[in-house]
Design a protein around this motif. Structure first.
Motif, PDB file in Angstrom:
ATOM      1  N   MET A   1       0.873  -1.173   0.000  1.00  0.00           N
ATOM      2  CA  MET A   1       0.000   0.000   0.000  1.00  0.00           C
ATOM      3  C   MET A   1       0.913   1.227   0.000  1.00  0.00           C
ATOM      4  N   ASN A   2       0.641   2.123  -0.898  1.00  0.00           N
ATOM      5  CA  ASN A   2       1.487   3.301  -0.948  1.00  0.00           C
ATOM      6  C   ASN A   2       0.697   4.580  -1.150  1.00  0.00           C
ATOM      7  N   PHE A   3      -0.563   4.586  -0.732  1.00  0.00           N
ATOM      8  CA  PHE A   3      -1.304   5.832  -0.855  1.00  0.00           C
ATOM      9  C   PHE A   3      -1.580   6.418   0.523  1.00  0.00           C
ATOM     10  N   ILE A   4      -1.820   7.711   0.532  1.00  0.00           N
ATOM     11  CA  ILE A   4      -2.097   8.455   1.762  1.00  0.00           C
ATOM     12  C   ILE A   4      -3.362   9.260   1.531  1.00  0.00           C
ATOM     13  N   LEU A   5      -4.273   9.205   2.498  1.00  0.00           N
ATOM     14  CA  LEU A   5      -5.433  10.096   2.482  1.00  0.00           C
ATOM     15  C   LEU A   5      -5.110  11.269   3.392  1.00  0.00           C
ATOM     16  N   GLU A   6      -5.675  12.409   3.059  1.00  0.00           N
ATOM     17  CA  GLU A   6      -5.397  13.602   3.838  1.00  0.00           C
ATOM     18  C   GLU A   6      -6.707  14.331   4.126  1.00  0.00           C
ATOM     19  N   THR A   7      -6.842  14.815   5.353  1.00  0.00           N
ATOM     20  CA  THR A   7      -7.964  15.674   5.731  1.00  0.00           C
ATOM     21  C   THR A   7      -7.360  17.005   6.167  1.00  0.00           C
ATOM     22  N   ASP A   8      -8.178  17.896   6.659  1.00  0.00           N
ATOM     23  CA  ASP A   8      -7.653  19.192   7.112  1.00  0.00           C
ATOM     24  C   ASP A   8      -6.568  19.026   8.166  1.00  0.00           C
ATOM     25  N   ARG A   9      -6.778  18.088   9.104  1.00  0.00           N
ATOM     26  CA  ARG A   9      -5.844  17.963  10.230  1.00  0.00           C
ATOM     27  C   ARG A   9      -5.085  16.646  10.284  1.00  0.00           C
ATOM     28  N   LEU A  10      -5.430  15.692   9.413  1.00  0.00           N
ATOM     29  CA  LEU A  10      -4.906  14.334   9.548  1.00  0.00           C
ATOM     30  C   LEU A  10      -4.270  13.808   8.270  1.00  0.00           C
ATOM     31  N   LEU A  11      -3.271  12.954   8.456  1.00  0.00           N
ATOM     32  CA  LEU A  11      -2.728  12.122   7.391  1.00  0.00           C
ATOM     33  C   LEU A  11      -3.092  10.678   7.736  1.00  0.00           C
ATOM     34  N   LEU A  12      -3.615   9.966   6.779  1.00  0.00           N
ATOM     35  CA  LEU A  12      -4.014   8.571   6.956  1.00  0.00           C
ATOM     36  C   LEU A  12      -3.130   7.755   6.024  1.00  0.00           C
ATOM     37  N   ARG A  13      -2.231   6.973   6.607  1.00  0.00           N
ATOM     38  CA  ARG A  13      -1.248   6.222   5.812  1.00  0.00           C
ATOM     39  C   ARG A  13      -1.162   4.789   6.314  1.00  0.00           C
ATOM     40  N   PRO A  14      -0.629   3.885   5.488  1.00  0.00           N
ATOM     41  CA  PRO A  14      -0.501   2.497   5.925  1.00  0.00           C
ATOM     42  C   PRO A  14       0.309   2.378   7.218  1.00  0.00           C
ATOM     43  N   LEU A  15      -0.083   1.426   8.046  1.00  0.00           N
ATOM     44  CA  LEU A  15       0.671   1.155   9.274  1.00  0.00           C
ATOM     45  C   LEU A  15       2.059   0.637   8.932  1.00  0.00           C
ATOM     46  N   GLU A  16       3.035   1.058   9.727  1.00  0.00           N
ATOM     47  CA  GLU A  16       4.422   0.631   9.572  1.00  0.00           C
ATOM     48  C   GLU A  16       4.899   0.063  10.899  1.00  0.00           C
ATOM     49  N   LEU A  17       5.906  -0.789  10.852  1.00  0.00           N
ATOM     50  CA  LEU A  17       6.450  -1.343  12.095  1.00  0.00           C
ATOM     51  C   LEU A  17       6.951  -0.236  13.023  1.00  0.00           C
ATOM     52  N   SER A  18       7.363   0.889  12.466  1.00  0.00           N
ATOM     53  CA  SER A  18       7.823   2.019  13.290  1.00  0.00           C
ATOM     54  C   SER A  18       6.688   2.637  14.118  1.00  0.00           C
ATOM     55  N   ASP A  19       5.447   2.264  13.850  1.00  0.00           N
ATOM     56  CA  ASP A  19       4.302   2.746  14.641  1.00  0.00           C
ATOM     57  C   ASP A  19       4.082   1.917  15.903  1.00  0.00           C
ATOM     58  N   ALA A  20       4.832   0.834  16.073  1.00  0.00           N
ATOM     59  CA  ALA A  20       4.552  -0.140  17.132  1.00  0.00           C
ATOM     60  C   ALA A  20       4.569   0.470  18.530  1.00  0.00           C
ATOM     61  N   VAL A  21       5.536   1.288  18.853  1.00  0.00           N
ATOM     62  CA  VAL A  21       5.632   1.841  20.211  1.00  0.00           C
ATOM     63  C   VAL A  21       4.443   2.759  20.496  1.00  0.00           C
ATOM     64  N   ASP A  22       4.103   3.628  19.539  1.00  0.00           N
ATOM     65  CA  ASP A  22       2.957   4.524  19.737  1.00  0.00           C
ATOM     66  C   ASP A  22       1.642   3.755  19.791  1.00  0.00           C
ATOM     67  N   MET A  23       1.539   2.731  18.970  1.00  0.00           N
ATOM     68  CA  MET A  23       0.320   1.920  18.974  1.00  0.00           C
ATOM     69  C   MET A  23       0.205   1.139  20.282  1.00  0.00           C
TER      70      MET A  23
END
Length: 178
Positions: A1-23
């Motif tokens: 997956m290589n697309f990103i959705l964007e809203t006024d305040r948010l970026l919505l992108r595929p989960l990455e292993l680097s998200d593990a600590v925050d998740m």
């Protein structure tokens, strides 16, 4: 997956292993799991397995839950997105599109879940051409039930899970396919 959705305040992108600590920080919080089977995550390794599973869903179904990032600060605030449910039956249904989200408690009540929900419903209906979007929430989760109603989803019925807990089943038909 290589697309990103964007809203006024948010970026919505595929989960990455680097998200593990925050998740993990989100999923280890008992308040976040109050309406999610009361089973907070205990280790970062559990989160890594979850992220890897979601990444397999990206490959198999071309969609899945995405990291939700606050544009202003770059903070991971949770996950949101569309999942194709083909790994279990829910309320007698399988092989359906499900919208869902989970946010870190410190980001509750700021409108982020609503903002992401609107973007995902738009994407699901207009880019993926999904016929029906479903969602399910714990019957006592007033905030999530309110958000789904606010973004136009229709309450269909209450149902019991295998532990006897009451859940709400939500659905929205693609307005372009009616």
């Amino acid at each position: 997956m290589n697309f990103i959705l964007e809203t006024d305040r948010l970026l919505l992108r595929p989960l990455e292993l680097s998200d593990a600590v925050d998740m993990f920080a989100m999923d280890n919080n008992p308040e976040v799991h109050k309406y999610l089977w009361q089973n907070p995550t205990q280790t970062v390794d559990e989160i890594i397995k979850t992220i890897e599973y979601v990444q397999m869903q990206y490959e198999r179904n071309k969609i899945g839950r995405f990291a939700t990032i606050l544009k202003e600060t770059g903070e991971f605030i949770g996950w949101t997105g569309i999942k194709f449910v083909d790994d279990h039956t829910e309320n007698g249904n399988s092989n359906f599109y499900d919208y869902g989200y989970r946010l870190n408690q410190k980001f509750w009540g700021k409108g982020y879940a609503t903002e992401a929900s609107i973007a995902w419903l738009d994407y699901g209906f207009n880019q993926m051409n999904i016929e029906k979007m479903n969602a399910y929430t714990h019957s006592q989760n007033g905030a999530s039930n309110h958000i789904l109603q606010k973004v136009g989803m229709n309450f269909m019925e209450d149902y019991l899970d295998k532990e006897g807990v009451i859940w709400k089943w939500w659905q929205l038909e693609n307005p372009k396919r009616k």
